[in-house]
Scaffold this motif. Structure first.
Motif, PDB file in Angstrom:
ATOM      1  N   ASP A 138      12.566  -2.636  -9.339  1.00 26.04           N
ATOM      2  CA  ASP A 138      12.617  -2.247 -10.756  1.00 26.04           C
ATOM      3  C   ASP A 138      11.721  -3.177 -11.594  1.00 26.04           C
ATOM      4  O   ASP A 138      11.045  -4.065 -11.064  1.00 26.04           O
ATOM      5  N   GLY A 139      11.744  -2.964 -12.897  1.00 28.26           N
ATOM      6  CA  GLY A 139      10.869  -3.726 -13.801  1.00 28.26           C
ATOM      7  C   GLY A 139      11.102  -5.226 -13.713  1.00 28.26           C
ATOM      8  O   GLY A 139      10.148  -6.015 -13.745  1.00 28.26           O
ATOM      9  N   ASP A 140      12.370  -5.643 -13.604  1.00 27.31           N
ATOM     10  CA  ASP A 140      12.654  -7.084 -13.544  1.00 27.31           C
ATOM     11  C   ASP A 140      11.991  -7.723 -12.318  1.00 27.31           C
ATOM     12  O   ASP A 140      11.365  -8.778 -12.406  1.00 27.31           O
ATOM     13  N   ILE A 141      12.150  -7.041 -11.176  1.00 24.93           N
ATOM     14  CA  ILE A 141      11.593  -7.598  -9.925  1.00 24.93           C
ATOM     15  C   ILE A 141      10.065  -7.630  -9.994  1.00 24.93           C
ATOM     16  O   ILE A 141       9.432  -8.630  -9.641  1.00 24.93           O
ATOM     17  N   ILE A 142       9.493  -6.527 -10.477  1.00 30.34           N
ATOM     18  CA  ILE A 142       8.023  -6.449 -10.506  1.00 30.34           C
ATOM     19  C   ILE A 142       7.450  -7.509 -11.443  1.00 30.34           C
ATOM     20  O   ILE A 142       6.504  -8.230 -11.094  1.00 30.34           O
ATOM     21  N   VAL A 143       8.046  -7.657 -12.630  1.00 34.60           N
ATOM     22  CA  VAL A 143       7.545  -8.659 -13.589  1.00 34.60           C
ATOM     23  C   VAL A 143       7.686 -10.067 -13.006  1.00 34.60           C
ATOM     24  O   VAL A 143       6.754 -10.874 -13.061  1.00 34.60           O
ATOM     25  N   ALA A 144       8.861 -10.363 -12.436  1.00 29.55           N
ATOM     26  CA  ALA A 144       9.089 -11.719 -11.894  1.00 29.55           C
ATOM     27  C   ALA A 144       8.138 -12.001 -10.740  1.00 29.55           C
ATOM     28  O   ALA A 144       7.566 -13.095 -10.638  1.00 29.55           O
ATOM     29  N   ARG A 145       7.951 -10.996  -9.873  1.00 28.41           N
ATOM     30  CA  ARG A 145       7.031 -11.193  -8.743  1.00 28.41           C
ATOM     31  C   ARG A 145       5.618 -11.477  -9.224  1.00 28.41           C
ATOM     32  O   ARG A 145       4.948 -12.383  -8.728  1.00 28.41           O
ATOM     33  N   VAL A 154       0.811  -1.213   0.000  1.00 30.64           N
ATOM     34  CA  VAL A 154       0.000   0.000   0.000  1.00 30.64           C
ATOM     35  C   VAL A 154       0.858   1.282   0.000  1.00 30.64           C
ATOM     36  O   VAL A 154       0.356   2.384   0.106  1.00 30.64           O
ATOM     37  N   MET A 155       2.180   1.105  -0.163  1.00 32.34           N
ATOM     38  CA  MET A 155       2.968   2.288  -0.557  1.00 32.34           C
ATOM     39  C   MET A 155       2.651   2.580  -2.017  1.00 32.34           C
ATOM     40  O   MET A 155       2.806   3.683  -2.505  1.00 32.34           O
ATOM     41  N   GLY A 156       2.227   1.509  -2.728  1.00 34.09           N
ATOM     42  CA  GLY A 156       1.813   1.629  -4.133  1.00 34.09           C
ATOM     43  C   GLY A 156       0.329   1.825  -4.195  1.00 34.09           C
ATOM     44  O   GLY A 156      -0.272   2.211  -3.196  1.00 34.09           O
ATOM     45  N   PRO A 157      -0.369   1.576  -5.280  1.00 35.91           N
ATOM     46  CA  PRO A 157       0.139   0.872  -6.452  1.00 35.91           C
ATOM     47  C   PRO A 157       1.183   1.675  -7.236  1.00 35.91           C
ATOM     48  O   PRO A 157       1.126   2.899  -7.255  1.00 35.91           O
ATOM     49  N   CYS A 158       2.104   0.927  -7.868  1.00 29.62           N
ATOM     50  CA  CYS A 158       3.196   1.552  -8.622  1.00 29.62           C
ATOM     51  C   CYS A 158       3.222   1.018 -10.044  1.00 29.62           C
ATOM     52  O   CYS A 158       2.657  -0.030 -10.328  1.00 29.62           O
ATOM     53  N   ARG A 159       3.920   1.798 -10.901  1.00 29.12           N
ATOM     54  CA  ARG A 159       4.147   1.307 -12.254  1.00 29.12           C
ATOM     55  C   ARG A 159       5.490   1.802 -12.735  1.00 29.12           C
ATOM     56  O   ARG A 159       5.969   2.863 -12.315  1.00 29.12           O
ATOM     57  N   VAL A 160       6.092   1.027 -13.611  1.00 29.01           N
ATOM     58  CA  VAL A 160       7.388   1.400 -14.178  1.00 29.01           C
ATOM     59  C   VAL A 160       7.170   1.767 -15.643  1.00 29.01           C
ATOM     60  O   VAL A 160       6.476   1.054 -16.368  1.00 29.01           O
ATOM     61  N   ASP A 161       7.733   2.877 -16.054  1.00 31.02           N
ATOM     62  CA  ASP A 161       7.512   3.345 -17.424  1.00 31.02           C
ATOM     63  C   ASP A 161       8.392   2.559 -18.410  1.00 31.02           C
ATOM     64  O   ASP A 161       9.623   2.611 -18.338  1.00 31.02           O
ATOM     65  N   PRO A 162       7.758   1.832 -19.342  1.00 29.96           N
ATOM     66  CA  PRO A 162       8.549   0.988 -20.244  1.00 29.96           C
ATOM     67  C   PRO A 162       9.388   1.791 -21.236  1.00 29.96           C
ATOM     68  O   PRO A 162      10.313   1.251 -21.845  1.00 29.96           O
ATOM     69  N   PHE A 163       9.081   3.076 -21.400  1.00 35.94           N
ATOM     70  CA  PHE A 163       9.836   3.885 -22.373  1.00 35.94           C
ATOM     71  C   PHE A 163      11.030   4.601 -21.738  1.00 35.94           C
ATOM     72  O   PHE A 163      11.736   5.353 -22.391  1.00 35.94           O
TER      73      PHE A 163
END
Ligand code: SF4
Ligand code: MSK
Length: 623
Positions: A74-81, A53-62
């Motif tokens: 980062d994106g790798d951790i978020i995708v893998a999780r 609940v510190m999030g929701p968060c998003r990483v900008d793919p661009f």
């Protein structure tokens, strides 16, 4: 036929019923999909996180906006999780289904489950032997009780490895040990995934994915395998049966009852009630010519495999089956039942019944099944369905059913081959059969309904590749007419010769989603007979129209078992090129197989054929 309907499905019944649904102002899965477009790009790429609940968060793919969530992931951790959590949910669904069957087995052993019994004594003894249970001269109910207890242990945390894992080829087991993915308790692996993916625990995308593999293996060689084995013990090991598929299996002059979901514990009892003379007499009194039971999705597949009960349709047409106005009652258990079903049924006379203590749906009456009340409750529900026959309005069953043969358990396939897999190996070695592919999984409105399954299967069999299938793919292929002996006409010359001489179709129905475990057992038997590992064989798998978290778990345990697997829809991983590279290439060096992604089934067929020819070449088999 209007182009709009053709855009959604290749099936004639689907197109005609979509038109009817429009006329009846019924909202379908395709309408809701359209309304969602464009879907969230962050979520599609796996780059959104709502783990805390510190999030929701998003990483900008661009690379322009934020590159890390509030916690620093980062994106790798978020995708893998995210992917690991999908695996955990899928493995939980299959395994909890398995647990429910084990509980029924335990109740049967205690004499507290009237109506249920041990149907396959031989299998009971064989599976008990896998669990080191002494069976000689022992009362079957005592064996059943001990087996249920031993299987329950597999769900816990006490063991170093699951019991049925030892049915995998030795080389595969060694590999799993070496890379640290040998599955331990089924619940343990699921629970550990949820722990590791909590904020601030496992932040190595590789170690996360490695545990994801262990979790998925606990499904394939654990929960799902247990579900299949216990279903066979309780309800019988499938053998070939004539059946039929598409909405034409509904009967205008009979009481139609449709079962939908996954667990045979409910549907088997409903079937017995439908067959009882008392119920048939009541149906006659109410002006019906009989009681017609049909299935949708995998609980239907369970009945089809063991009893030849016909299939009204697969996942995406489950709403459309109700628009026929011919269904007196739909009885559901769990998984893949759209929460919209109650709304659709409300426009017709159909009564909707939910039966599982863990699955409620809007617009359904809840009547909970337990082993001790199942027989009586089934009769009560069938009586209510019969009484509903007189409330029917207009009925529209626009097509004739297509014949099919189902019921290809491993036991049946090996028996058809003369008691050993050797003739199949000889046919593969001689190049008459180039290889074998499991075409499995769901429907998804992102892919034209049934187009992925049917096109891929057609291309494979015409190139002498044997297809085994399960789940909604198996229903699609049955509707397409690939599951009768005459379907060898669609096959290449070698496959045609072999299937023709055995009198079997070129596409073998191996069951429900949990029955993908049967495919593992078959692949394992081939590898053992050839004294090699599964990853050396000319085998592949495909899920051309998958949608479900269960399919993610299936895909991962299939690859981890050494089988190249091509997915139709892209999983939500493209936000991390590291994860994409690992899953589509790097895993080859880890488990000897990887994923491909190709939504076009024509191209997927090419990928699979190339892979099979490469494996043949490595084995020194003729081109
Ligand atoms: Fe955001 Fe991190 Fe919380 Fe995910 S775990 S919602 S990335 S702060
Ligand atoms: S029912 S998981 S839509 S195959 Fe097993 Fe079909 Fe997929 Fe559900």
């Amino acid at each position: 036929m209007s182009k709009a309907y053709e855009k959604n499905t290749i099936t004639e019944d689907g197109q005609l019923l979509l038109k009817k649904a429009e006329r009846d102002q019924i909202e379908t899965v395709w309408d809701r999909y359209e309304a969602q477009l464009p879907q969230c790009g962050y979520c599609e790429m796996g780059l959104s996180c709502r783990v805390c609940v510190m999030g929701p968060c998003r990483v900008d793919p661009f690379g322009e906006g934020p590159q890390k969530g509030v916690c620093g992931a980062d994106g790798d951790i978020i995708v893998a999780r995210n992917l690991c959590r999908m695996i955990a949910a899928g493995a939980a669904a299959h395994s909890d289904h398995g647990r429910d069957l084990v509980e029924v087995l335990a109740e049967v052993a205690e004499g507290r489950a009237p109506g249920y019994e041990i149907k396959d004594m031989e299998k009971l003894k064989r599976v008990a032997a896998e669990y080191n249970i002494e069976t000689e001269g022992k009362d079957p109910l005592k064996i059943a009780g001990e087996l249920a207890h031993a299987m329950q242990e597999d769900f816990g945390t006490r063991k170093k490895e699951l019991t049925l894992v030892k049915t995998a080829p030795e080389k595969r087991q060694e590999l799993w040990k070496k890379i640290g993915v040998m599955p331990r308790g089924i619940d343990r692996e699921i629970s550990e995934t949820m722990h590791r993916t909590h904020m601030g625990v496992d932040n190595g995308w590789q170690s996360l994915l490695l545990h994801g593999i262990r979790n998925a293996l606990s499904d394939g060689w654990g929960g799902s395998m247990i579900a299949t084995e216990v279903s066979d013990i309780l309800f019988g090991t499938p053998a070939p049966k004539l059946t039929a598929a598409n909405v034409g299996v509904l009967k205008e002059d009979q009481v139609n009852i449709v079962v939908h979901g996954h667990n045979p514990v409910v549907s088997e009892m409903i079937m017995l009630a439908c067959q009882s003379p008392e119920m048939l007499k009541l149906a006659e009194e109410k002006g019906a010519k009989g009681i017609n039971l049909a299935g949708v999705c995998c609980t239907g597949n369970e009945l089809l495999m063991r009893h030849g009960v016909p299939m009204a349709g697969n996942h995406l047409v489950s709403e459309l089956v109700l628009t026929t106005g011919a269904v007196e009652m739909m009885i559901v258990d769990y998984q893949c039942i759209m929460p919209s079903m109650g709304d659709v049924a409300a426009c017709y006379h159909t009564r909707m019944i939910s039966t599982s203590d863990k699955a409620r749906f809007p617009g359904m009456t809840h009547r909970e099944f337990h082993p001790d009340n199942a027989r009586e409750l089934a009769k009560e529900l069938v009586t209510a369905a019969i009484e509903n026959f007189e409330n029917r309005g207009e009925v529209y069953i626009p097509v004739e059913p297509v014949n099919a043969i189902g019921g290809f358990s491993v036991e049946t396939i090996v028996a058809a081959l003369g008691g050993t897999p050797q003739p199949l190996i000889d046919a593969i070695a001689a190049g008459k059969i180039r290889g074998a592919v499991g075409v499995v999984g769901c429907n998804n409105p992102k892919i034209k309904h049934d187009y992925g399954h049917v096109t891929l299967t057609k291309r494979l069999i015409e190139n002498d590749i044997l297809v085994v299938d399960t789940g909604c793919a198996a229903i699609a292929n049955a509707k397409a007419g690939f599951k009768v002996a005459d379907a060898i006409e669609f096959a290449g010359p070698g496959l045609k010769e072999i299937c023709g001489s055995l009198g079997i179709p070129p596409v073998l129905h191996m069951g429900s989603c949990v029955d993908n475990a049967r495919i593992l057992v078959l692949a394992s038997a081939l590898a053992k007979a050839m004294k090699t590992d599964i990853s050396d064989l000319p085998l592949a798998a495909a899920a051309p129209e998958w949608y479900s978290e269960k399919a993610v778990s299936i895909g991962v345990y299939t690859v981890a078992s050494g089988v190249y697997t091509v997915l139709g829809p892209m999983p939500p991983i493209t936000g991390s090129m590291n994860v994409v590279r690992l899953l589509t290439d790097g895993l080859n060096d880890v488990v000897g197989a990887a994923f491909g992604v190709e939504p076009d089934p024509e191209k997927a067929a090419v990928l699979i054929r190339r892979h099979i020819e490469e494996k043949r070449e490595n084995l020194g088999l003729p081109f």
